[in-house]
Each structure stands twice: as C-alpha cells, then as structure tokens.
Design an enzyme around this catalytic site. Structure first.
Site, PDB file in Angstrom:
ATOM      1  N   LYS A  81       2.873   0.569 -15.646  1.00 32.94           N
ATOM      2  CA  LYS A  81       1.999   1.487 -14.860  1.00 32.94           C
ATOM      3  C   LYS A  81       2.515   3.029 -15.248  1.00 32.94           C
ATOM      4  O   LYS A  81       3.717   3.269 -15.104  1.00 32.94           O
ATOM      5  CB  LYS A  81       1.725   1.141 -13.574  1.00 32.94           C
ATOM      6  CG  LYS A  81       0.700   2.088 -12.773  1.00 32.94           C
ATOM      7  CD  LYS A  81       0.619   1.416 -11.321  1.00 32.94           C
ATOM      8  CE  LYS A  81      -0.563   2.335 -10.669  1.00 32.94           C
ATOM      9  NZ  LYS A  81      -0.870   1.623  -9.327  1.00 32.94           N
ATOM     10  N   SER A 156      -5.658   1.810  -8.555  1.00 33.91           N
ATOM     11  CA  SER A 156      -5.072   2.757  -9.261  1.00 33.91           C
ATOM     12  C   SER A 156      -4.536   2.063 -10.468  1.00 33.91           C
ATOM     13  O   SER A 156      -4.180   2.722 -11.536  1.00 33.91           O
ATOM     14  CB  SER A 156      -4.025   3.586  -8.795  1.00 33.91           C
ATOM     15  OG  SER A 156      -3.061   2.774  -8.131  1.00 33.91           O
ATOM     16  N   SER A 180      -4.982  -1.006  -4.798  1.00 31.50           N
ATOM     17  CA  SER A 180      -4.816  -0.661  -6.180  1.00 31.50           C
ATOM     18  C   SER A 180      -4.255  -1.699  -7.024  1.00 31.50           C
ATOM     19  O   SER A 180      -4.308  -1.739  -8.310  1.00 31.50           O
ATOM     20  CB  SER A 180      -3.755   0.455  -6.356  1.00 31.50           C
ATOM     21  OG  SER A 180      -4.224   1.689  -5.822  1.00 31.50           O
TER      22      SER A 180
END
Length: 473
Positions: A81, A156, A180
């Site tokens: 990420k 996210s 997320s």
C-alpha cells in the site's frame, strides 16, 4: 502452466515454488505480464519496478536452490500500500507533497512480509493520505473498479483490492480506520480482514496507543488471508498494543463444524443504517446460507449508541495529530475534505475527547456483552454498491442525502469503533454485475473463528470464483 500461474491462490503458488514445479522468476514474470496488460485499464498499481522485482525473484530461486531456510511466502510477488513505507521504493501517500518520497526503512508490516520471502513489485494506489473510501489522488489519478470501470474501487486500499481482482498479485497488505480493508474488498469481490487492534502491530506510529486504525491482510480467498495473517500477526515490542499470541495460530486448514453457531443477522442495525435496495437484495439470502451451514440465525444487533461520535471525534483528533503541520505549511495542496477533518480535530476540546473515550468504553462493554449471546454478527460491509467513479463519495442513498464523505460508510466505521475484528467476504452481485460483500464481525480478538466462518461461507457460495471480465482475457 505459466498461463494460469496468476490465477493460482497464494497457497498454491507457495507450494509450486517450494516443490520447484514453478520458479519464483516464472511466478513474478507472469504477474508482471498481467500488470502490463491490465493495469493501464484500472490504475491499481503504481511505482512498479519490473527489473528490481525480477532480480529479487532470481535471488529467491538461488536461496531455495542452496538449501537455505525460506519463509512461508517465499517467492510471492506483492505490491505494498502506498501509505506503507518501503525502503528504497517511492512511497507517496497519494500526495503531491510526498511525490518524490523514498523511505530509507521498511515499516513493520513490510518488514515482516519481506522476511517471509515476498518479492516487491511496486505499490498499490490510495486516496490522498488514505482519507476516504474512494481511491483517487493528484499524483497517480483514479483507480477504477475491474468489474465496471465507470465505478469506484473503494478505498483506501482500493488499488490493492483492484489488483487482487485482476490477478496482478496474490496477496495485498492494507490498513483500515473506517473500512479501508473491508469496503474495497466488498467493491472488488475479494477478502479483506480488519483484525483487532494489536493483532498486527504497527510501527512506526505517531499514535501508538490508538485503537482506531489497524493493518491487515487482503486476498482472493479466506485461506490466503489467513496465510498472510499468520505472517504479519504476532508480538513486537515496538507496538504497545501488540498481542502476545503468535501468528502461527492462523496456520493450517480452516475447515470447522459450524453446527449451533449463534448468528445475529441485520441488514440495517434496526433501522439505524440507510442501505441501498440493491445491497439488501444481494444480502438477504445470505441469512439462509449461514443457517444451512448449521447456524442458528436470529435478527439481532448490538446497541451501537455513541459509535458515530466516538469514531468521528477520535478520527479528527488522529488526523490533526498526523497531518496538522502539513496542513499549516501547505493548505492549498491538501484536498478540502482532508483539511476539514484536520480543522475538526483542532476544534476539539479536552472535554470532547474525554466524552468520546467514555462513550468508547461503554460501547466496548455493550458489544462484549452482546457477544456472550451470539458468536458472530452479519451485516453489510458497505451501504451502497460500487458508485460512480466521478463522485468523491455517494451523495445520497435511496433518496436520503449524505451530508459528508463519511455518512455512507457507517456500516463499516461503527464496527471500527467497537474494536472487534471484522471480515468482508464476497456475497454476490447486483443485476449490473457489481460485487457486494457480507461483513462478519466477531468478539474481541476472535480472528481465527471469524476466518473459519468466512471460509465456510465462501465455500458454500463460491462467489470468489467470479472474475471481472478484464481478468479473463
């Protein structure tokens, strides 16, 4: 075999590499080819470095050939990420302020995955500073949903979920404050697990005592999520919330007898959630699936009074802590919704934070008592199916206006406030073919049992086998 390697599960790939039926170089090369074909259509991965990845894969093969001990994820390609610091690899947080940022060390989750033998291919796209559950930013642009590229991939961890759905990587790391790991999993027909705070220790962390944001695994199957959790879970002295139980408790088969499982099932938490009719229609039959697996299913839900205030107050405080200085130095270069959250944090008083902590404690105990009567709570992950990619957030659900970019995420972030582990597992599709996930929530620190329940649901429904058309070419 090379044509199908990117469609194999992480567990299968690990076995193929260990038995030398496939090399790490072959596995990484096939995934890089998949990235080259599909990433331009969805924009899930960023900062991809094929040469670096292939060199690392060659080293992995040499290590295996030498007879040296190798990790449980040896040779598997992964993109981290883009909010997880990765040594020597551009890590932008989706912000132009950090567009050229190259960390000099790995954060803990990356450190553990590398130690387990993964091969880094790049990063996964995120919203700016991971704020909001729709992945777009001024550095790399928007991530599209592989099942319908005019729809959001969520966030996210949206880039991670889209990359998994497109078979560009077998596993992905992510983080979850308000959904997320779960919302993008729901939007992309993959699995996302939000562990209990401390299950996956975080370091470095400016708010190391906070329980709101956690890190966890994403995968294409529940078994693969458990495999990854076995690597990233476990104690670490750098995290004061770190749980002492080793990650090895998540090793091994997840098959389990669910006879007598006490299931609380609610589509709207007693009317407190506004839920899109299409989501309701997909999830209604899942109650019968859980019953057929042996569960005693009742319509029931915990009292989540105060969860909204707890989450919004502590979230605003945490955003100000993390980003207040950047907001002062570069107010014009931070998106308005993020500035609003930072400013809300600055407006808080000590009494506001104290009240939130008291409500937080009361919420924990009500939910703890609820789980003495039930083993699992089933509810929507997201109140909406994947929405228009051009929107920042859904502005209404079923004619009910959403006043902020958080309103539509209550089914996820109210659960965050409880501290309970929660998993998103594929549950079906709308008439338009848009994925919808079922959220399963367990008692505090019950991740192993939660994975077993999700695994049984996954095998009964087989929704995980439905690929986006783009990934079948």
């Amino acid at each position: 075999m090379s044509d199908s390697l990117c469609h194999r599960t992480a567990g299968e790939l690990v076995a193929l590499i260990r038995t030398r039926e496939a090399s790490a170089r072959e596995v990484v090369q096939v995934h890089l080819e998949q990235i080259e074909r599909l990433n331009p259509e969805v924009n899930a991965l960023v900062s991809v470095d094929p040469e670096r990845a292939l060199a690392a894969a060659a080293e992995a093969d040499e290590r295996l050939a030498s007879g040296a001990e190798v990790g449980p994820l040896h040779g598997l390609p992964i993109a981290h990420k883009d909010t997880h610091d990765t040594a020597g690899i551009r890590t932008t947080y989706g912000s132009p302020l950090l567009a050229d940022n190259v960390p000099d060390r790995d954060e803990l989750v990356v450190e553990r995955l590398k130690a387990a033998g993964t091969v880094v291919v790049g990063k996964t796209n995120v919203p700016e500073f991971a704020a909001g559950s729709h992945t777009f930013n001024p550095v790399f642009g928007t991530t599209a949903n592989p099942y319908a590229r005019d729809r959001s991939a969520g966030g996210s961890s949206g880039g991670a979920a889209a990359a998994l759905a497109c078979r560009m990587q077998p596993l992905a790391d992510g983080s979850d404050m308000g959904g997320s790991l779960r919302n993008p999993a729901s939007f992309n027909n993959v699995v996302g697990l939000r562990p209990a705070p401390g299950r996956v220790p975080t370091w470095p962390d400016a708010a190391a005592w906070s329980t709101l944001s956690v890190q966890g695994p994403m995968a294409r199957t529940v078994s693969d999520a458990a495999l990854m959790l076995s690597v990233i879970a476990g104690p670490d002295d750098r995290s004061p919330l770190s749980i002492s139980e080793p990650g090895s408790v998540f090793d091994g088969p997840l098959d389990s007898d669910l006879s007598g499982l006490r299931v609380a099932f609610s589509l709207d938490l007693g009317g407190d959630l506004v839920v899109d009719p299409q989501v309701r229609a997909v999830l209604e039959p899942t109650a019968q699936v859980l019953a057929d697996l042996g569960g005693a299913v009742e319509e029931a839900w915990p009292d989540l009074t105060g969860a909204d205030e707890v989450f919004r107050t502590l979230r605003a405080w945490q955003f100000e802590l993390a980003l207040g200085e950047l907001r002062d130095a570069h107010p014009e270069r931070i998106k308005p919704s993020l500035r609003d959250n930072i400013d809300a944090g600055r407006a808080l008083t000590g009494a506001d934070v104290g009240r939130a902590e008291r409500l937080h404690t009361e919420l924990y105990h009500r939910v703890r008592e609820f789980f003495t009567r039930y083993d699992v709570l089933a509810l929507p992950v997201s109140q909406v199916p994947p929405f228009d990619v051009e929107l920042e957030f859904p502005t209404e659900i079923g004619g009910v206006a959403m006043s902020s970019y958080l309103d539509w995420m209550r089914s996820a972030y109210w659960i965050s406030a409880t501290g309970c582990p929660a998993i998103s597992v594929p549950a079906g599709f709308t008439p338009e073919g848009l994925p919808v996930g079922l959220q399963l929530v367990g008692p505090h620190r019950s991740e192993r049992r939660l994975l077993e329940i999700a695994h049984a649901f996954e095998h009964a429904t087989q929704h995980v086998t439905t690929l986006p058309a783009v990934a079948t070419r």
